[in-house]
Design an enzyme around this catalytic site. Structure first.
Site, PDB file in Angstrom:
ATOM      1  CD  GLU A 172     -62.859 -17.734  14.076  1.00 36.41           C
ATOM      2  OE1 GLU A 172     -62.484 -16.821  13.308  1.00 36.41           O
ATOM      3  OE2 GLU A 172     -63.253 -17.528  15.238  1.00 36.41           O
ATOM      4  CE  LYS A 292     -68.339 -12.650  16.122  1.00 32.38           C
ATOM      5  NZ  LYS A 292     -67.388 -13.767  16.273  1.00 32.38           N
ATOM      6  CD  GLU A 296     -67.119 -14.528  20.095  1.00 32.54           C
ATOM      7  OE1 GLU A 296     -66.806 -14.762  18.914  1.00 32.54           O
ATOM      8  OE2 GLU A 296     -67.300 -15.402  20.943  1.00 32.54           O
ATOM      9  NE  ARG A 341     -71.640 -16.761  25.547  1.00 31.82           N
ATOM     10  CZ  ARG A 341     -70.595 -17.441  25.088  1.00 31.82           C
ATOM     11  NH1 ARG A 341     -69.569 -17.681  25.877  1.00 31.82           N
ATOM     12  NH2 ARG A 341     -70.557 -17.866  23.845  1.00 31.82           N
ATOM     13  CG  ASP A 370     -70.523 -20.566  20.967  1.00 34.85           C
ATOM     14  OD1 ASP A 370     -71.043 -20.805  19.862  1.00 34.85           O
ATOM     15  OD2 ASP A 370     -69.362 -20.155  21.096  1.00 34.85           O
ATOM     16  CD  GLU A 398     -66.344 -23.220  18.343  1.00 39.66           C
ATOM     17  OE1 GLU A 398     -67.226 -22.880  17.531  1.00 39.66           O
ATOM     18  OE2 GLU A 398     -65.791 -22.421  19.107  1.00 39.66           O
ATOM     19  CG  HIS A 526     -68.446 -22.497  27.881  1.00 40.45           C
ATOM     20  ND1 HIS A 526     -67.163 -22.208  28.260  1.00 40.45           N
ATOM     21  CD2 HIS A 526     -68.704 -21.678  26.841  1.00 40.45           C
ATOM     22  CE1 HIS A 526     -66.677 -21.264  27.493  1.00 40.45           C
ATOM     23  NE2 HIS A 526     -67.589 -20.927  26.604  1.00 40.45           N
TER      24      HIS A 526
END
Ligand code: GCW
Length: 704
Positions: A172, A292, A296, A341, A370, A398, A526
Site C-alpha cells: 500500500e 490501526k 478508515e 479533521r 496526513d 504518497e 490535500h
C-alpha cells in the site's frame, strides 16, 4: 579487419559499461575503492586486522562488516581474528570490545578511539559494537581524518520501519515494485535481500520493523504465518532488528471463532494472551503489536463502545512478562462535513492521557492531516505529558510525487522535530517530546513508513534511498541537520569528488521547497488525485467522504482561499500552546508557508511581502516550475561525473517531473482563477491549455 575492430570496440564499451553501471542495489554501503590514494594508503596501513573479543552473532556481524568494508575501500583484506585465538597485539587493528565508556548513555551507544595506529570500538552491548562498526565505516567512506574520538548513543529507543506490505505481495502506497517479503516462499527460502535489508537498517541504527500493513490481515497471526515471520526474525536478529506485527483488532472473531472482539470480554482477552504466548514460542524477542483501530474502516474497540485505551491496554496485558510493546496509532478521524479533521485525533485521545498502560505508545503522524508535503506539527505533540507519543513519518512519497519526483525529505523531518511545542515553556521541541526527555517517557519510538520494494535499487527513485537513510539517522539523533545528512549520504552513495558532493547535496536541499511551490504553496494541502494521490485535482468535490475531497481543504470561493482554523471558524489553532497560536494566528506576522493551514483570506488581501494573496500564490507556482527546470539543468550538467545508470535514471525522472510540475501549476492556476477572476501577475505567461484540457489529463491515472 574493420569488422573485427568494431566488434572488439563494442565488447570493450559493453565491458566498461558493465564495470561502471550501478543498479543502486548496494545503497549507501558501496565500499568502492577510495579514490584519494593518500587517504586509502593511510587506511590500509592503519588497519591490517579486525580483533573481536566477543563471540556473539551480532559482534561477528560487526567484525565481518568492518573487514568487508576495508577490503572494498582499500583493496586489501584485513584478517579477522578473535582475541581468544592468541594474545595478539592490538596495534594496526580495529578492536571490538565490550565495556561501558564514559559518555555512552545507553546500551546501544559506543565509543570509537581512532588513530593511525589502530582503532578501538567499545560498547556496553554487541548491538552497540555493531552501530560503532557502521559509524566507523561511515567515517572512512566520508574520508574523515583517522585521528579522532567519537562517542554516540541513540536518543530514541525504538527506531523502526513500518511496512505497509500485504500478504499478496502488494505494498500500500509503495512505488518501488512489490513487497520485499516473499511470503509464498517463506519459511523455506530466505531471499538474500533480507540480509541486505537488515544490514542497511543496522547501518543507520534502525532496530525494528513491523512487517505488514497497518490495514492488517488477520492472516499474519495464523500459525502458518508465524512460522514465516519467525524465519524473517531469525535473519534480522543478528543485525539488532526486532520484528513487530500489525494486527487486525477483529482477529479473535476471524481467527479465534469468537462472536466478539470486545477488549473487555474475558474470552477475547484470553485469546490474545494465548496468541501472544504462541508468537513468543516462535519469536522470543518479539517487538510487539502495531495497531490501526477505528480508522478508515478498520475495526477497533469503539465498535463495542470501548475506548482506544481499553483496546491498547488489553494488548499490553497480553504482553505482560515479555519485552514487547503496543504501538497504537492515533490516525483517526470521522466523516463530518462540518467538522475539522485537523482536530479529530486530538479530541479523541486527549481525554485518555494518563489512562494507558506503561507498555503502550501512541503513534502520531508528524502533522494533523496526513503526510502532506508541508504540515504544521501535530498538536498532540504539545499536549501528552503522561502518554509516550511516537513520531510517525512517511518515507514513501504518497503525496510527494511517488517515485518520480525528486524530493529529499530530510528538511521536512528536521523542521518538524525542531519545532517548539512550548509544552513545558520555550525550548520544548517535538524532538524532545518524542525522545522522552521532556516528559520522562518510559519508552520512546520513531517510525517511518517504508519506501522499500522489489526494484533493484530498493526505492524506485535513486534519491528515495536518501529518505530512508535520513529517516534512520534522525531517528537515532534528531539533532543532526538535514544538510549534513545529505552530504554524508551523497559521499557514501554517489561521488567522492567534493565538488560533485556539494552540488548534489545543494540540489537535495532545494528539492522539497521546490516541490512544495509547484504543488501546495502558502500552506495549501490535500488537493491530489483521488485514490491514487498522484497529480493535482483541486476541483475534487465529491468522494467517499467529505474529508477526502480537495474543496474541503482549500475552500476556494469568490471571497478567497484557505481553511480558517482561528477562533472565527474551526478553532483548531486553540489546540496548540498560546505561544504557538501567537505564531500562527496573524497572517501579517506568520511564516507564509503555513498561511492557508490557518487562514481564509480574500484574493486581494495584502500580505506583508507587499503582494496580494493571488499574486503571491501564482508567483510561487510559476517559480516552482522554473526551479524544477533549474534542478534538471544542474543535474544534467553532472553527466560523466556520476555513475551512468544512476545519472540516466534521475535524468529521466526529472523530465517527467518537469512535465508534471507544469501540470500542477496549470491545474491550480486555471481552477483557482474561476473564483479569483484575476489575471496572472505581470510577466507570467498564460498556459497554452484550458482547464478542461488539464482535467482530461487525470483520466490517464483513472485508467489504472
Ligand atoms: O493516508 C492514508 C493512506 C492510506 C493509509 C492511511 C494510514 C495504510 O492513504 O493508504 O493506510 O493513511 O496511515 O493508515
Amino acid at each position: 579487419m574493420v569488422r573485427k575492430t568494431l566488434g572488439l570496440l563494442t565488447v570493450l564499451i559493453l565491458w566498461s559499461f558493465a564495470l561502471k553501471a550501478d543498479d543502486g542495489s548496494r545503497l549507501w554501503l558501496k565500499y568502492d575503492l577510495l579514490e584519494n590514494q593518500a587517504y586509502r594508503k593511510s587506511v590500509s596501513k592503519a588497519f591490517k586486522k579486525v580483533i573481536l573479543t566477543d563471540n556473539s552473532e551480532t559482534s561477528k556481524v560487526a567484525a565481518n562488516e568492518l573487514a568487508f568494508a576495508l577490503k572494498g575501500l582499500t583493496g586489501k583484506s584485513p584478517l579477522v581474528v578473535t582475541a581468544l585465538q592468541s594474545d595478539l597485539s592490538t596495534s594496526k587493528a580495529i578492536v571490538l570490545r565490550i565495556g561501558r565508556p564514559d559518555g555512552v548513555e545507553n546500551e546501544e551507544g559506543f565509543e570509537i578511539i581512532s588513530s593511525k595506529k589502530g582503532t578501538t570500538i567499545t560498547a556496553p552491548s554487541s548491538k552497540g559494537l555493531l552501530y560503532g562498526a557502521f559509524a566507523f565505516i561511515r567515517k572512512l567512506q566520508t574520508q574523515n581524518p583517522l585521528e579522532f574520538t567519537f562517542t554516540d548513543s541513540p536518543k530514541v529507543q525504538i527506531r523502526m520501519l513500518n511496512h505497509w506490505d500485504n500478504a499478496n505481495g502488494t505494498v500500500e502506497r509503495g512505488y518501488a515494485g512489490s513487497s520485499i517479503w516473499k511470503w509464498f516462499e517463506l519459511p523455506y527460502r530466505i531471499d538474500p535481500r533480507y540480509i541486505q535489508y537488515a544490514r542497511a537498517n543496522a547501518s543507520v541504527g534502525i532496530n525494528g520493523a513491523s512487517i505488514n500493513n497497518v490495514n492488517a490481515s488477520s492472516r499474519f497471526l495464523t500459525t502458518e504465518y508465524l512460522e514465516k515471520i519467525k524465519a524473517v526474525a531469525d535473519v534480522m536478529r543478528p543485525y539488532g532488528i526486532k520484528v513487530y506485527i500489525s494486527v487486525n483488532f477483529r482477529s479473535p472473531r476471524t481467527l479465534g471463532g469468537l462472536d466478539t472482539s470486545d477488549p473487555l470480554d474475558p474470552e477475547v482477552r484470553a485469546w490474545w494472551k494465548a496468541k501472544t504466548e504462541e508468537i513468543h514460542r516462535f519469536i522470543p524477542d518479539f517487538g510487539g503489536y502495531l495497531v490501526k483501530a477505528n480508522s478508515e474502516g478498520e475495526p477497533g474497540p469503539q465498535d463495542y463502545g470501548r475506548t482506544h485505551a481499553d483496546g491498547a491496554n488489553m494488548l499490553a496485558d497480553a504482553l505482560k512478562g515479555y519485552e514487547g510493546v503496543v504501538i497504537w496509532r492515533a490516525f483517526v478521524y470521522k466523516a463530518d462535513p462540518n467538522g475539522d479533521r485537523f482536530k479529530e485525533a486530538y479530541n479523541q485521545f486527549k481525554p485518555l492521557d494518563g489512562t494507558f498502560d506503561k507498555k503502550v505508545i501512541v503513534q502520531v503522524k508528524n502533522g494533523p492531516i496526513d503526510f502532506m508535503p508541508r504540515e504544521p506539527f501535530h498538536p498532540m505533540f504539545g499536549a501528552f505529558p503522561k502518554t509516550p507519543l511516537a513520531m510517525e513519518f512517511q518515507i514513501t512519497q504518497e503525496y510527494l510525487g511517488h517515485s518520480t519526483h525528486f524530493t529529499y525529505l530530510g528538511p521536512m523531518y528536521e523542521e518538524t522535530l525542531d519545532t517548539d511545542t512550548y509544552a513545558n515553556g520555550p525550548g520544548s521541541t517535538v524532538g524532545e517530546v518524542v525522545d522522552g526527555s521532556l516528559h520522562n517517557y518510559p519508552v520512546t519510538v520513531m517510525a517511518g513508513v517504508a519506501n522499500t520494494g522489489s526494484d533493484a535499487n530498493w526505492t524506485g527513485h535513486p534519491f528515495g534511498q536518501s529518505n530512508w537513510y535520513a529517516f534512520g539517522r534522525l531517528a537515532w539523533d534528531h539533532t543532526l541537520t538535514a544538510e549534513e545528512i545529505a552530504t554524508e549520504w551523497t559521499k557514501m552513495t554517489l561521488s567522492q569528488d567534493d565538488e560533485v558532493v556539494n552540488k548534489v547535496s545543494d540540489l537535495m536541499m532545494r528539492s522539497l521547497p521546490t516541490y512544495v511551490k509547484y504543488t501546495y504553496p502558502l500552506g495549501l494541502h490535500h488537493m491530489m488525485g483521488e485514490g491514487h494521490h498522484y497529480g493535482p485535482q483541486p476541483w475534487l468535490a465529491k468522494s467517499g467522504r467529505p474529508d477526502w475531497t480537495s474543496v474541503y481543504y482549500h475552500r476556494a470561493a469568490e471571497d478567497g482561499i484557505g481553511f480558517d482554523r482561528t477562533g472565527k471558524m474551526s478553532d483548531a489553532l486553540e489546540l496548540y500552546a498560546p505561544e504557538v497560536q501567537k505564531k500562527w494566528n496573524d497572517p501579517q506576522k506568520m511564516d507564509l508557508n503555513y498561511l492557508m493551514w490557518f487562514h481564509h483570506l480574500p484574493w486581494d488581501y495584502k500580505l506583508p511581502s507587499g503582494q496580494t494573496v493571488w499574486n503571491e500564490l501564482m508567483t510561487r507556482y510559476y517559480e516552482g516550475v522554473k526551479e524544477v527546470e533549474e534542478l534538471q539543468k544542474e543535474w544534467n550538467s553532472l553527466g560523466g561525473k556520476i555513475d551512468r545508470e544512476t545519472f540516466e535514471n534521475v535524468k529521466g525522472r526529472l523530465a517527467i517531473q518537469q512535465k508534471e510540475a507544469l501540470w500542477w501549476r496549470d491545474a491550480c492556476y486555471l481552477y483557482f482563477k474561476e473564483f479569483s477572476k484575476l489575471p496572472l501577475p505581470s510577466g507570467l505567461q498564460e498556459p497554452n491549455r484550458t482547464l478542461e484540457d488539464v482535467k482530461d489529463l487525470e483520466k490517464i491515472y483513472h485508467l489504472r
